[in-house]
Design an enzyme around this catalytic site. Structure first.
Site, mmCIF file in Angstrom:
data_model
loop_
_atom_site.group_PDB
_atom_site.id
_atom_site.type_symbol
_atom_site.label_atom_id
_atom_site.label_comp_id
_atom_site.label_asym_id
_atom_site.label_seq_id
_atom_site.Cartn_x
_atom_site.Cartn_y
_atom_site.Cartn_z
ATOM 1 C CD GLU A 18 60.206 15.522 48.003
ATOM 2 O OE1 GLU A 18 61.091 15.136 48.791
ATOM 3 O OE2 GLU A 18 59.182 14.846 47.743
ATOM 4 C CD GLU B 250 56.367 16.360 51.817
ATOM 5 O OE1 GLU B 250 56.537 16.036 50.632
ATOM 6 O OE2 GLU B 250 56.397 17.552 52.211
#
Length: 254
Positions: A111, A131
């Site tokens: 990210e 995730e």
């Protein structure tokens, strides 16, 4: 020693995540330092380009520090915390940003790379959003990744959490350049040096226009007029003079 090294050389600021023993995992302290550095380079008129990289050669960053989260007793919920969101802070730096990915860029590390405008990588770099294996949410990645690569591919990366090697990341458009690991530092230096030969106000204008009007209708986007105005700048006059005189321009950033 600081968990974020800041080195300003010429008109470039080099920010190095400095937790190699933890594969540059993002703990509370490092995220706070990154936010502060994002503010500093935004306000410094001598900084025209920002480069973000990781120390150690094994990872750009493996994302959130799970041990740090466990010690605090909870994971941060994005966008409703007291502290500013680190990915948003990097995304909003109004100058060109380059992520140099050497090794792993996973979860929050991926990210963080996505928050930059350009991404270059070593040939052993690996990207991934794991995730879904950890019960996390990838708030930033779930919003930005489908805007950077084909939506179906982005959703597959998010849903399955599989790792993507550097060459495949470049094929998808997630990465701009892939270079041999042994040559990475030299190639990045050369690439950044070339970028710094471009008109800094023009680059800032591009970033503001492209970013702030990302999903605006074209007629409204054309009238957005965001960022510095290069058309009336001293640099525009210098660029024209340099072309006429057959010499490199001497940019002033004004």
């Amino acid at each position: 020693m600081s968990e974020l090294l800041v080195d300003k050389r010429g008109h470039a600021a080099w920010l190095t995540l400095n937790r190699p023993e933890r594969l540059n995992a993002l703990n509370t302290g490092l995220k706070a330092e990154l936010v502060a550095a994002a503010v500093d380079v935004t306000l410094d008129p001598e900084v025209w380009v920002v480069v973000l990289r990781g120390a150690g050669g094994r990872a750009f960053s493996v994302g959130g520090d799970l041990k740090d989260m466990h010690a605090r007793g909870r994971a941060a919920t994005p966008m409703i915390e007291v502290e500013r969101n680190v990915y948003e802070a990097v995304l909003e730096i109004p100058k060109p940003t380059v992520a140099v990915v050497d090794g792993y860029a996973l979860g929050g590390g991926c990210e963080l790379a996505m928050a930059c405008d350009l991404r270059v990588a070593s040939d052993d770099a690996v990207f991934g959003m794991p995730e879904s294996h950890r019960g996390m949410g990838a708030n930033f990645g779930s919003v930005v990744l489908p805007r950077l690569i084909p939506r179906a591919v982005a959703m597959e990366m998010l849903y399955f959490g599989d790792r993507v090697p550097a060459d495949r990341a470049r094929e998808l458009g997630l990465v701009n350049r892939v270079w041999p690991k042994a040559e990475l530092d030299e190639r990045v230096e050369e690439w950044v040096a070339e970028l710094l030969t471009r008109a800094p106000l023009t680059l800032r204008r591009y970033k503001e226009m492209a970013g702030k009007g990302w999903e605006m209708p074209v007629p409204a986007h054309l009238r957005l007029n965001a960022g510095p105005n290069p058309y009336l700048s001293e640099d525009r006059a210098e660029g024209a003079a340099a072309f006429a005189e057959k010499r490199p321009p001497r940019w002033q950033g004004r």
